[in-house]
Design a protein around this motif. Structure first.
Motif, mmCIF file in Angstrom:
data_model
loop_
_atom_site.group_PDB
_atom_site.id
_atom_site.type_symbol
_atom_site.label_atom_id
_atom_site.label_comp_id
_atom_site.label_asym_id
_atom_site.label_seq_id
_atom_site.Cartn_x
_atom_site.Cartn_y
_atom_site.Cartn_z
ATOM 1 N N THR A 112 56.942 -34.384 55.230
ATOM 2 C CA THR A 112 57.910 -33.418 55.569
ATOM 3 C C THR A 112 57.448 -32.011 54.761
ATOM 4 N N LEU A 113 57.507 -30.963 55.256
ATOM 5 C CA LEU A 113 57.130 -29.398 54.462
ATOM 6 C C LEU A 113 58.713 -28.999 54.365
ATOM 7 N N VAL A 114 58.947 -28.381 53.439
ATOM 8 C CA VAL A 114 59.983 -27.509 52.842
ATOM 9 C C VAL A 114 59.703 -26.012 53.004
ATOM 10 N N TYR A 115 60.488 -25.200 53.789
ATOM 11 C CA TYR A 115 60.123 -23.823 53.713
ATOM 12 C C TYR A 115 61.459 -23.140 53.484
ATOM 13 N N LEU A 172 65.725 -20.000 45.331
ATOM 14 C CA LEU A 172 64.269 -20.341 45.159
ATOM 15 C C LEU A 172 64.028 -21.236 44.157
ATOM 16 N N ASP A 173 64.718 -20.828 43.127
ATOM 17 C CA ASP A 173 64.322 -21.357 41.820
ATOM 18 C C ASP A 173 64.897 -22.786 41.825
ATOM 19 N N ALA A 174 66.218 -23.064 42.408
ATOM 20 C CA ALA A 174 66.922 -24.165 42.695
ATOM 21 C C ALA A 174 65.880 -25.445 43.513
ATOM 22 N N VAL A 175 65.359 -24.646 44.486
ATOM 23 C CA VAL A 175 65.002 -25.371 45.275
ATOM 24 C C VAL A 175 63.431 -25.687 44.846
ATOM 25 N N VAL A 214 69.868 -32.153 51.696
ATOM 26 C CA VAL A 214 68.456 -32.136 52.490
ATOM 27 C C VAL A 214 67.180 -32.221 51.636
ATOM 28 N N LEU A 215 67.315 -32.023 50.377
ATOM 29 C CA LEU A 215 65.928 -32.078 49.501
ATOM 30 C C LEU A 215 65.872 -33.450 48.740
ATOM 31 N N ASP A 216 66.944 -34.340 48.390
ATOM 32 C CA ASP A 216 66.773 -35.308 47.480
ATOM 33 C C ASP A 216 66.150 -36.531 48.342
ATOM 34 N N ASP A 217 66.042 -36.623 49.575
ATOM 35 C CA ASP A 217 65.386 -37.514 50.215
ATOM 36 C C ASP A 217 64.563 -37.133 51.294
#
Length: 311
Positions: free
Chosen positions: A185-188, A196-199, A177-180
């Motif tokens: 786009t906003l990520v929450y 959270l650290d990984a995100v 969900v985060l590599d592309d």
């Protein structure tokens, strides 16, 4: 600024998952509750030393009730145990707020990531994104399927929601969900610190919004003594090594709203009129830290010899 504080009644108490209680709170006289927006939380004053913050996870349009979800934490400091073991339907509990450090900004697309009880602020965000016609997905993990709360409410959203119990699928597949992430786009994200650290490691600056339940681990320089001028009060105090600005100000007889004393809830956020804060909180964004216009006085200090605060 006047902050709403009232004694509310526990009007509903039900299991939302294994170890998670959903409480519905109402005013005993049926009075309308203050408005709130997705991401807001309230302070629940359970007793001396038992003041806790819980995200509102109901419908912001409902002015008659507030809903919170409370995870039973066996290794916690007693707040969740009190809620699970002592607080019954019909009991009264004092609350303060709401306050929002995790507001949902307008965007055409969202990627939501939740871990465990971190789903609570995300629930109304998903509903708001859906109502606004935005594109969105939710990746939601927990230890086991039985421990993942509010899944029935998420069911109607279909394959936009991915439920990932760790004992079945392992750690959350953040790459999916985060590599592309498309532009705009906003990520929450809300959940345990390691998630959270990984995100944070995967998201570019300005895209990610997080809310932490525990202070973020960070390297701080050594404490030093400094001076704080309280502009409105007309007092000047010296903050010693090892003592917080909050404790120093309160010792000088100045009342300040505060709650967690860990830099996670935002209750003590204070305007900085002069000086450069040494930010040690887990609330402010990088942009807010660089601006230096406010600080959380329960944990943050001074990069220099003097601060002037709007107190």
């Amino acid at each position: 600024m006047t902050v709403y504080e009232a004694e509310l009644v526990v009007d509903g108490r039900e299991s939302a998952a294994d170890g998670v209680l959903a409480l519905t709170l109402r005013h005993p006289l049926g009075e309308a509750l203050p408005t709130w927006e997705p991401g807001a939380h309230i302070d629940v004053l359970l007793g001396p030393g038992l003041e806790r913050q819980y995200s509102l996870c109901g419908d912001p349009a409902d002015r008659q009730s507030w809903r919170i979800g409370v995870l039973r934490e066996p290794e916690g400091r007693g707040g969740s145990a009190y809620v699970h073991e002592e607080l019954r339907q019909g009991d009264k509990v004092r609350v303060r707020g709401p306050r929002n450090n995790f507001a949902l900004a307008p965007a055409p697309r969202y990627r939501f990531v939740a871990g465990g009880i971190g789903i609570t602020p995300i629930l109304p965000m998903v509903a708001a994104a859906e109502a606004a016609g935005a594109e969105w997905t939710l990746l939601y993990g927990g230890r086991t399927r039985d421990s993942i709360a509010f899944t029935e409410e998420l069911g109607p959203y279909g394959d936009r929601v991915t439920i990932a119990p760790q004992d079945e699928t392992g750690l959350l597949d953040l790459a999916s969900v985060l590599d592309d992430v498309p532009e705009g786009t906003l990520v929450y994200c809300c959940g345990p610190g390691p998630l959270l650290d990984a995100v944070e490691e995967r998201c570019p600056r300005g895209v990610l919004h997080v809310e932490r339940f525990q202070p973020k681990e960070q390297e701080n320089g050594p404490d030093s003594e400094f001076e704080v001028v309280l502009e409105r009060t007309g007092k000047t105090v010296t903050v010693p090594v090892g003592v917080s600005v909050l404790d120093t100000v309160r010792a000088a007889g100045v009342e300040v709203l505060y709650s967690c004393t860990e830099g996670t809830c935002g209750t003590c956020e204070t305007e900085v009129l002069e000086g450069t804060p040494d930010h040690r909180d887990s609330v402010l964004s990088d942009e807010e830290r660089e601006a230096g216009e406010t600080m959380l006085i329960c944990v943050s200090r001074c990069r220099g010899q003097r601060l002037v605060l709007d107190l």
